[in-house]
Design a protein around this motif. Structure first.
Motif, PDB file in Angstrom:
ATOM      1  N   ARG A 295       0.852  -1.257  -0.001  1.00 34.16           N
ATOM      2  CA  ARG A 295      -0.078   0.032  -0.061  1.00 34.16           C
ATOM      3  C   ARG A 295       0.986   1.326  -0.015  1.00 34.16           C
ATOM      4  N   GLU A 296       2.062   1.205   0.884  1.00 33.31           N
ATOM      5  CA  GLU A 296       2.685   2.587   0.973  1.00 33.31           C
ATOM      6  C   GLU A 296       3.499   2.691  -0.410  1.00 33.31           C
ATOM      7  N   THR A 297       3.881   4.010  -0.757  1.00 34.82           N
ATOM      8  CA  THR A 297       4.520   4.487  -1.998  1.00 34.82           C
ATOM      9  C   THR A 297       5.136   6.008  -1.713  1.00 34.82           C
TER      10      THR A 297
ATOM     11  N   ALA B 287      11.525  -4.571  -3.158  1.00 35.73           N
ATOM     12  CA  ALA B 287      12.748  -4.567  -3.629  1.00 35.73           C
ATOM     13  C   ALA B 287      12.654  -3.066  -4.336  1.00 35.73           C
ATOM     14  N   TRP B 288      11.617  -2.805  -5.175  1.00 33.75           N
ATOM     15  CA  TRP B 288      11.693  -1.386  -5.804  1.00 33.75           C
ATOM     16  C   TRP B 288      11.739  -0.130  -4.812  1.00 33.75           C
ATOM     17  N   LEU B 289      11.080  -0.391  -3.876  1.00 32.59           N
ATOM     18  CA  LEU B 289      10.917   0.659  -2.722  1.00 32.59           C
ATOM     19  C   LEU B 289      12.325   0.840  -2.178  1.00 32.59           C
ATOM     20  N   ASN B 290      13.142  -0.025  -1.990  1.00 37.53           N
ATOM     21  CA  ASN B 290      14.452  -0.128  -1.357  1.00 37.53           C
ATOM     22  C   ASN B 290      15.579   0.440  -2.198  1.00 37.53           C
TER      23      ASN B 290
ATOM     24  N   LEU C  36       2.687  -1.633  -6.700  1.00 32.25           N
ATOM     25  CA  LEU C  36       2.294  -0.454  -5.904  1.00 32.25           C
ATOM     26  C   LEU C  36       0.922   0.135  -6.411  1.00 32.25           C
ATOM     27  N   PRO C  37      -0.230  -0.416  -6.145  1.00 30.46           N
ATOM     28  CA  PRO C  37      -1.607   0.060  -6.585  1.00 30.46           C
ATOM     29  C   PRO C  37      -1.929   1.451  -6.338  1.00 30.46           C
ATOM     30  N   ARG C  38      -1.245   2.133  -5.077  1.00 36.73           N
ATOM     31  CA  ARG C  38      -1.555   3.253  -4.728  1.00 36.73           C
ATOM     32  C   ARG C  38      -0.698   4.293  -5.144  1.00 36.73           C
ATOM     33  N   THR C  39       0.367   4.113  -6.124  1.00 38.18           N
ATOM     34  CA  THR C  39       1.097   5.156  -6.709  1.00 38.18           C
ATOM     35  C   THR C  39       0.447   5.894  -7.564  1.00 38.18           C
TER      36      THR C  39
END
Length: 702
Positions: A457-459, A528-531, A558-561
């Protein structure tokens, strides 16, 4: 009174007081424009001041007044050579000989022992770094024995090594007439012609030198450098390698080989060549510059700048390095610094069209006689341009003529530049059409309902997507005014990450990934992408157009991006692309039909994503943004959940002075004021855009 002024001017001229003499000569011409001695004096001052192009007109008038004087013919030929027009100089000399005023050059003028010893001493001084003393002595010998081939050869060779290409060319052309089969003369002449942009003539000299002596390492090396400029990189590699076989420790040959390897996508081998050249010669400016360019292409502007500044410490007027620094500062959003470096590059090498073309972005042309415009027009009319030079001339001159309102001429120049840049048909359209078909067959609304709960959920990302020139950079600049936001521009990290995640899959890769993905792996990929590139910023914005083609994966991770789609009037968008010279990529923009198909594909992708993706999405039109900036900005900020302050728009004014000079196809990589005057700029060209429109309408989407 004129005689008194002339005597005063001559006295000041002889005393070296050139500014006073110039003022007096001009006073004479104010009442007697064709005064022979005043024109001659101003021409001589132009030569002495390093302004040969300005000297030409005065010396032509001086010659017209006294065609029986051989010195007038020689002075005009010298000015033309130094101004970069050796063919015209040769014509002047030929006409002087036909008129019986000039004698044919003789190869047998004796050189006494004292003169030979003076040349030997000059060569030793030059080798020890006493360049000014060496050149002065060589010029003295040439002045005494102007028809001695050896004296001309030595003087020209030293001036070529010292970077005085115009003076070198004058001596080496004379030497070639005296010593037509001297391979050293031919090799150096080819090098001087190449530096001044006369590539076809240079190639002939160098190939002749190799024909006479296949073991001439310098000729092979110079030819390799020339072939790199002509984009004949395999042939360049061959001649650079042959040069190194003959002379293994040649730094310049290593640089030439490195440039060929870099162009052939063998970057690490190229880097080793540049590093070895620098180890052999720590003062090799070309090696330092190329290492800087590799760092720049690796995305490390700090390291690139370090290399470039080392090069400029050694050679402050090295045009290529100055130009590259200008590009770095432009990319870093420092347009004032960029313009200053481009100006220095053009002053150092006015015959190199890439410097003039870069400068056209930073000025509005109002004078048809503008020197920058004139230099581009003269080069284009010469008929001697390589393919790459036609690109620079076409886009640079097109922008200048567009500013002047000469629309048909401007389009013709842009068309020439685009045709020169379009070296092979763009194949991306077929791949993207197939990719769109795959997404349509898999990613319907039911697919995303079945995968609800996938990803995280986070982005901290904001994706700004659309065609190049659609307004993405304007939106990013607006969002970047909010503290805590990192604008990453057209960074390719997301596309690289996607490709890494897809590596190893077989068959229809995207389709396989979408069908096999489960909730656990979607969250692993998302994390992995967020990191990647974690930092202090709350948000980071991405504008690479290619991100559009992988939004299905973003939605699964990341469906909330939030995603902002940037749109623009079709005609304005197409022409803005067609009038822009891209440093790399975007090959489809160089052909109107390919451009029309590409825009249609982008439109179809955006249409699909708006129908099926679960992400929050917003459409922003370029026209709304520039006509009603505050209302549109508030809409964007509200969509992103950010607090808008009117001061955010005020922050865009910092580069107003430079933005006023930008053409409709140019932009700054920096916060910039929003301009509405480019809306509808394509209207004078609608008939010329018909191939684009036809391709847009007729493209069959599966």
């Amino acid at each position: 009174m004129t005689d008194d002024l002339l005597q005063q001017a001559r006295a000041h001229h002889a005393a070296g007081e050139l500014s006073v003499a110039e003022s007096l000569y001009r006073s004479i011409l104010a009442t007697a424009p064709d005064h022979a001695e005043a024109n001659l004096g101003l021409g001589e001052i132009g030569l002495a001041s390093g302004q040969p192009a300005q000297a030409v007109g005065y010396l032509q008038k001086a010659l017209n007044a006294a065609p029986e004087n051989p010195q007038r013919w020689l002075a005009l030929a010298r000015a033309l050579t130094l101004a970069g027009y050796p063919d015209d100089a040769g014509t002047v000399l030929d006409e002087g000989r036909k008129a019986g005023v000039l004698q044919d050059a003789r190869a047998d003028q004796p050189l006494p022992r004292s003169a030979r010893e003076a040349l030997d001493k000059a060569l030793k001084d030059h080798a020890r770094g006493r360049t000014a003393r060496a050149l002065k002595e060589a010029e003295r010998v040439v002045g005494q024995f102007p028809d001695n081939g050896e004296a001309r050869k030595r003087a020209g060779g030293m001036q070529l090594a010292a970077g005085q290409f115009g003076q070198a060319l004058e001596h080496l052309r004379h030497a070639a007439r005296l010593l037509p089969d001297d391979t050293e003369v031919l090799s150096n002449l080819g090098g001087a012609l190449q530096k001044l942009g006369y590539l076809t003539q240079a190639r002939g000299c160098l190939e002749r030198a190799i024909e006479l002596d296949e073991r001439n390492a310098a000729a092979h090396s110079n030819l390799a450098a020339l072939l790199n400029r002509l984009d004949e990189h395999e042939a360049a590699r061959h001649h650079a390698e042959r040069s190194l076989e003959l002379k293994p420790d040649s730094p310049q040959s290593l640089v030439n080989l490195g440039n060929a390897l870099k162009a052939l996508s063998q970057r690490e081998k190229a880097r080793k060549c540049f590093e070895k050249a620098l180890a052999l010669d720590p003062k090799s400016v070309p090696a330092l510059t190329n290492l800087g360019t590799l760092a720049k292409e690796d995305g490390d502007p700090t390291e690139a700048t370090r290399w470039y500044e080392q090069a400029l410490d050694l050679q402050p007027s090295h045009a290529e390095t100055l130009h590259n620094l200008g590009t770095i500062y432009k990319d870093l959003g420092q347009p004032n610094s960029a313009r200053q470096y481009y100006e220095r590059a053009w002053a150092a090498a006015p015959q190199r069209l890439e410097h003039a073309e870069a400068l056209t972005e930073f000025k509005t042309f109002t004078d048809p006689e503008d020197p920058l415009l004139a230099s581009l027009a003269t080069a284009l009319q010469s008929g001697r341009l390589s393919r790459g030079e036609k690109v620079f001339a076409g886009f640079g001159l097109g922008k200048a003529l567009l500013d002047l309102g000469r629309y048909d001429d401007a389009f013709a120049c842009y068309e020439m530049g685009n045709k020169a840049a379009y070296t092979q048909p763009d194949q991306s359209g077929r791949y993207l059409s197939g990719l769109l078909h795959t997404y349509r067959s898999v990613c319907d609304k039911d697919f995303f309902r079945r995968t609800e709960g996938y990803g995280l959920r986070e982005t901290n990302d904001i994706f700004l997507l659309g065609m190049s020139r659609s307004g993405k950079s304007l939106v990013e600049g607006l969002i970047a005014c909010h503290p805590g936001t990192q604008p990453l521009g057209e960074d390719g990290a997301f596309v690289d990450f996607v490709k890494e995640r897809l590596r190893g899959l077989e068959g229809q890769i995207i389709q396989t990934y979408l069908k096999d993905l489960d909730i656990e792996h979607s969250r692993e990929d998302a994390l992995a992408w967020l990191n990647q590139r974690q930092g202090e910023y709350r948000y980071r914005t991405w504008t690479l157009p290619g991100n559009l083609f992988y939004l299905a994966l973003l939605a699964l991770w990341l469906p909330r991006t939030p995603v902002v789609f940037c749109r623009r009037d079709l005609m304005d968008l197409a022409l803005s692309c067609y009038f822009k010279r891209y440093a790399k990529g975007h090959e489809y923009t160089y052909d109107l039909e390919a451009l029309g198909r590409q825009i249609r594909i982008y439109d179809e992708f955006i249409k699909l994503w708006l129908e099926v993706l679960p992400n929050p999405m917003l459409e922003v039109r370029y026209e709304d943004l520039v006509r009603e900036p505050e209302a549109t900005a508030r809409r964007i900020y509200d969509f992103l959940g950010l607090d808008f302050q009117p001061g955010h728009l005020a922050a865009l004014d910092q580069n107003r002075e430079l933005v006023e000079h930008l053409g409709p196809a140019n932009s700054l990589e920096a916060p910039a004021p929003l301009r509405a005057d480019f809306i509808g700029f394509s209207k004078p060209f609608h008939d010329k855009l018909e191939p684009m429109m036809r391709a847009y309408r007729e493209l069959e989407i599966g």
